[in-house]
Structure formats: structure tokens, C-alpha cells
Motif scaffolding. Structure first.
Motif, PDB file in Angstrom:
ATOM      1  N   ASN A 128       6.779   2.572   1.485  1.00  0.00           N
ATOM      2  CA  ASN A 128       6.211   3.897   1.667  1.00  0.00           C
ATOM      3  C   ASN A 128       4.860   3.672   2.326  1.00  0.00           C
ATOM      4  O   ASN A 128       3.866   3.413   1.661  1.00  0.00           O
ATOM      5  CB  ASN A 128       6.056   4.643   0.340  1.00  0.00           C
ATOM      6  CG  ASN A 128       5.544   6.055   0.547  1.00  0.00           C
ATOM      7  OD1 ASN A 128       5.036   6.396   1.602  1.00  0.00           O
ATOM      8  ND2 ASN A 128       5.647   6.879  -0.490  1.00  0.00           N
TER       9      ASN A 128
ATOM     10  N   ASN B 248       3.386   0.070  -0.975  1.00  0.00           N
ATOM     11  CA  ASN B 248       2.885   1.440  -0.941  1.00  0.00           C
ATOM     12  C   ASN B 248       1.575   1.506  -0.180  1.00  0.00           C
ATOM     13  O   ASN B 248       0.677   0.703  -0.413  1.00  0.00           O
ATOM     14  CB  ASN B 248       2.654   1.935  -2.368  1.00  0.00           C
ATOM     15  CG  ASN B 248       3.939   1.948  -3.157  1.00  0.00           C
ATOM     16  OD1 ASN B 248       4.720   2.878  -3.037  1.00  0.00           O
ATOM     17  ND2 ASN B 248       4.184   0.909  -3.947  1.00  0.00           N
TER      18      ASN B 248
ATOM     19  N   GLU C 247       6.506   2.735 -10.575  1.00  0.00           N
ATOM     20  CA  GLU C 247       6.697   1.283 -10.731  1.00  0.00           C
ATOM     21  C   GLU C 247       7.588   0.974 -11.930  1.00  0.00           C
ATOM     22  O   GLU C 247       8.508   0.145 -11.840  1.00  0.00           O
ATOM     23  CB  GLU C 247       5.353   0.571 -10.881  1.00  0.00           C
ATOM     24  CG  GLU C 247       5.508  -0.928 -11.042  1.00  0.00           C
ATOM     25  CD  GLU C 247       4.187  -1.669 -11.135  1.00  0.00           C
ATOM     26  OE1 GLU C 247       4.225  -2.923 -11.125  1.00  0.00           O
ATOM     27  OE2 GLU C 247       3.117  -1.027 -11.214  1.00  0.00           O
TER      28      GLU C 247
ATOM     29  N   ARG D 155       3.369  -3.295  -5.006  1.00  0.00           N
ATOM     30  CA  ARG D 155       1.970  -3.349  -4.573  1.00  0.00           C
ATOM     31  C   ARG D 155       1.575  -2.061  -3.861  1.00  0.00           C
ATOM     32  O   ARG D 155       2.406  -1.389  -3.263  1.00  0.00           O
ATOM     33  CB  ARG D 155       1.762  -4.516  -3.615  1.00  0.00           C
ATOM     34  CG  ARG D 155       2.020  -5.875  -4.231  1.00  0.00           C
ATOM     35  CD  ARG D 155       1.897  -6.956  -3.193  1.00  0.00           C
ATOM     36  NE  ARG D 155       2.100  -8.280  -3.780  1.00  0.00           N
ATOM     37  CZ  ARG D 155       2.417  -9.347  -3.066  1.00  0.00           C
ATOM     38  NH1 ARG D 155       2.554  -9.268  -1.756  1.00  0.00           N
ATOM     39  NH2 ARG D 155       2.594 -10.516  -3.662  1.00  0.00           N
ATOM     40  N   GLN D 156       0.267  -1.791  -3.877  1.00  0.00           N
ATOM     41  CA  GLN D 156      -0.298  -0.648  -3.160  1.00  0.00           C
ATOM     42  C   GLN D 156      -1.591  -1.080  -2.500  1.00  0.00           C
ATOM     43  O   GLN D 156      -2.384  -1.821  -3.077  1.00  0.00           O
ATOM     44  CB  GLN D 156      -0.573   0.514  -4.115  1.00  0.00           C
ATOM     45  CG  GLN D 156      -1.029   1.810  -3.441  1.00  0.00           C
ATOM     46  CD  GLN D 156      -2.528   1.885  -3.167  1.00  0.00           C
ATOM     47  OE1 GLN D 156      -3.350   1.311  -3.879  1.00  0.00           O
ATOM     48  NE2 GLN D 156      -2.902   2.602  -2.113  1.00  0.00           N
ATOM     49  N   SER D 157      -1.809  -0.598  -1.268  1.00  0.00           N
ATOM     50  CA  SER D 157      -3.075  -0.846  -0.586  1.00  0.00           C
ATOM     51  C   SER D 157      -3.408   0.320   0.323  1.00  0.00           C
ATOM     52  O   SER D 157      -2.522   0.941   0.911  1.00  0.00           O
ATOM     53  CB  SER D 157      -3.012  -2.123   0.251  1.00  0.00           C
ATOM     54  OG  SER D 157      -4.265  -2.338   0.894  1.00  0.00           O
ATOM     55  N   ASN D 158      -4.691   0.571   0.450  1.00  0.00           N
ATOM     56  CA  ASN D 158      -5.189   1.544   1.409  1.00  0.00           C
ATOM     57  C   ASN D 158      -5.497   0.879   2.745  1.00  0.00           C
ATOM     58  O   ASN D 158      -5.945   1.547   3.674  1.00  0.00           O
ATOM     59  CB  ASN D 158      -6.448   2.226   0.865  1.00  0.00           C
ATOM     60  CG  ASN D 158      -6.145   3.070  -0.347  1.00  0.00           C
ATOM     61  OD1 ASN D 158      -5.124   3.740  -0.423  1.00  0.00           O
ATOM     62  ND2 ASN D 158      -7.044   3.041  -1.324  1.00  0.00           N
TER      63      ASN D 158
ATOM     64  N   LEU E  24       1.829   6.461  -9.726  1.00  0.00           N
ATOM     65  CA  LEU E  24       2.396   5.252  -9.125  1.00  0.00           C
ATOM     66  C   LEU E  24       2.867   4.298 -10.223  1.00  0.00           C
ATOM     67  O   LEU E  24       3.894   3.637 -10.070  1.00  0.00           O
ATOM     68  CB  LEU E  24       1.374   4.578  -8.206  1.00  0.00           C
ATOM     69  CG  LEU E  24       1.941   3.566  -7.214  1.00  0.00           C
ATOM     70  CD1 LEU E  24       2.991   4.190  -6.304  1.00  0.00           C
ATOM     71  CD2 LEU E  24       0.825   2.952  -6.384  1.00  0.00           C
TER      72      LEU E  24
ATOM     73  N   LEU F  73      -1.586   6.485  -2.159  1.00  0.00           N
ATOM     74  CA  LEU F  73      -0.535   6.560  -3.171  1.00  0.00           C
ATOM     75  C   LEU F  73      -1.040   6.160  -4.551  1.00  0.00           C
ATOM     76  O   LEU F  73      -0.425   6.496  -5.556  1.00  0.00           O
ATOM     77  CB  LEU F  73       0.683   5.739  -2.737  1.00  0.00           C
ATOM     78  CG  LEU F  73       1.406   6.357  -1.533  1.00  0.00           C
ATOM     79  CD1 LEU F  73       2.447   5.411  -0.976  1.00  0.00           C
ATOM     80  CD2 LEU F  73       2.021   7.694  -1.888  1.00  0.00           C
ATOM     81  N   ASN F  74      -2.174   5.495  -4.608  1.00  0.00           N
ATOM     82  CA  ASN F  74      -2.817   5.212  -5.890  1.00  0.00           C
ATOM     83  C   ASN F  74      -3.281   6.496  -6.578  1.00  0.00           C
ATOM     84  O   ASN F  74      -3.552   6.494  -7.772  1.00  0.00           O
ATOM     85  CB  ASN F  74      -3.994   4.251  -5.711  1.00  0.00           C
ATOM     86  CG  ASN F  74      -5.014   4.747  -4.708  1.00  0.00           C
ATOM     87  OD1 ASN F  74      -4.663   5.104  -3.573  1.00  0.00           O
ATOM     88  ND2 ASN F  74      -6.272   4.762  -5.089  1.00  0.00           N
TER      89      ASN F  74
END
Length: 152
Positions: A77, A11, A35, A52-55, A31, A15-16
Motif C-alpha cells: 500500500n 505501507n 497488522e 512495515r510502514q514508512s513515510n 495499522l 498510514l501510521n
């Protein structure tokens, strides 16, 4: 579980903030809610999930490269990076496993700058516009593609 490899669900930026960020566009699911639903559905299909999510664009590239050897498939995404990231496009092209581009909203029904997807040009397919259900549909596709890969 096909070959024991998980499905990576990656992600991108902002999205966080799901659940509080523009819920009229992205819905009210967080999120963490997504999950939990993805993990449950993947388990029913015989897969585990790495979620996982990261900017940070480079972190997403690193995770795609990691998935090359460790994952059965990827649900991605890329959020705003969908429309701008040659780096993500190239990372997807560099891995042999299927990548499914996924979006909560339908980018084609939004601002003009969202109509071009650099990620989609490299991905196996695109699922968009179904809110949090987009992720579940993408997990279904990823599991099916992973199974096909095992039978090839």
C-alpha cells in the motif's frame, strides 16, 4: 510454509495515522489492527509476515529490493506514492516476486489525481476499496501466487 519466505506487507506515507485520519474514507482500524489480522491470516495460510510502514519513499524502495531475495511476495500500500513514484514502479519491475498493490479506499472513485497508479502499472494485481479487508484479500492473493511460484 512455501520455501520458508515471509510475505512482506509494506505501507507508505500517513498510514501510521489510520484509525484517526479521515475514518470516513479509511475506516477506524489502526495499522496495528491490520497488522494483527494480516499476521493471523497469513499464519493460517502457512506464511509469516514482515510488516512495515514508512513515510519515506526511499525506505520503501529499499524494502522492495530487500524483498527480492527474502520474501515470497509483497503486499504494497504505497498510499500517496502510488500516483507519483517512478522509483517504486522501477523497484517493483526489478524484482521477480509478485507484488500486489493494495488500498483501503477505491482510488478510482476519488479525486482525479488518484486515478493513475504508477505502482499498479508494475504490480501483478490490485485490490482496493474494501477497507481493512483489502489487506486480507491481498494476503490471500500473495499466498496463492507464492504457491504457484513454488510449483512452477
Amino acid at each position: 510454509m512455501p520455501d520458508g519466505k515471509p510475505i512482506y506487507v509494506l505501507n507508505g506515507p500517513n498510514l501510521n495515522l489510520l484509525g484517526s485520519r479521515e475514518p470516513h474514507i479509511y475506516g477506524s482500524a489502526t495499522l496495528a489492527d491490520i497488522e494483527a489480522a494480516v499476521t493471523k491470516r497469513a499464519g493460517e495460510l502457512g506464511h509469516t509476515v514482515v510488516f512495515r510502514q514508512s513515510n519515506i519513499e526511499g525506505e520503501l524502495v529499499d524494502w522492495l529490493q530487500e524483498a527480492r531475495d527474502k520474501a515470497a511476495a509483497v503486499v504494497l500500500n504505497a498510499a500517496a506514492y502510488t500516483h507519483t513514484s517512478v522509483a517504486l514502479h522501477d523497484a517493483i519491475k526489478a524484482i521477480a516476486i509478485p507484488v500486489i498493490e493494495t488500498h483501503l479506499s477505491n482510488p478510482a472513485a476519488r479525486e482525479d489525481f488518484r486515478h493513475v497508479s504508477l505502482v499498479g502499472k508494475a504490480a501483478k494485481g490490485v485490490i482496493a476499496g474494501f477497507g481493512a479487508t483489502s489487506y486480507l484479500l491481498a494476503i490471500e492473493a500473495a499466498a496463492a501466487l507464492a504457491k504457484e511460484g513454488q510449483n512452477a
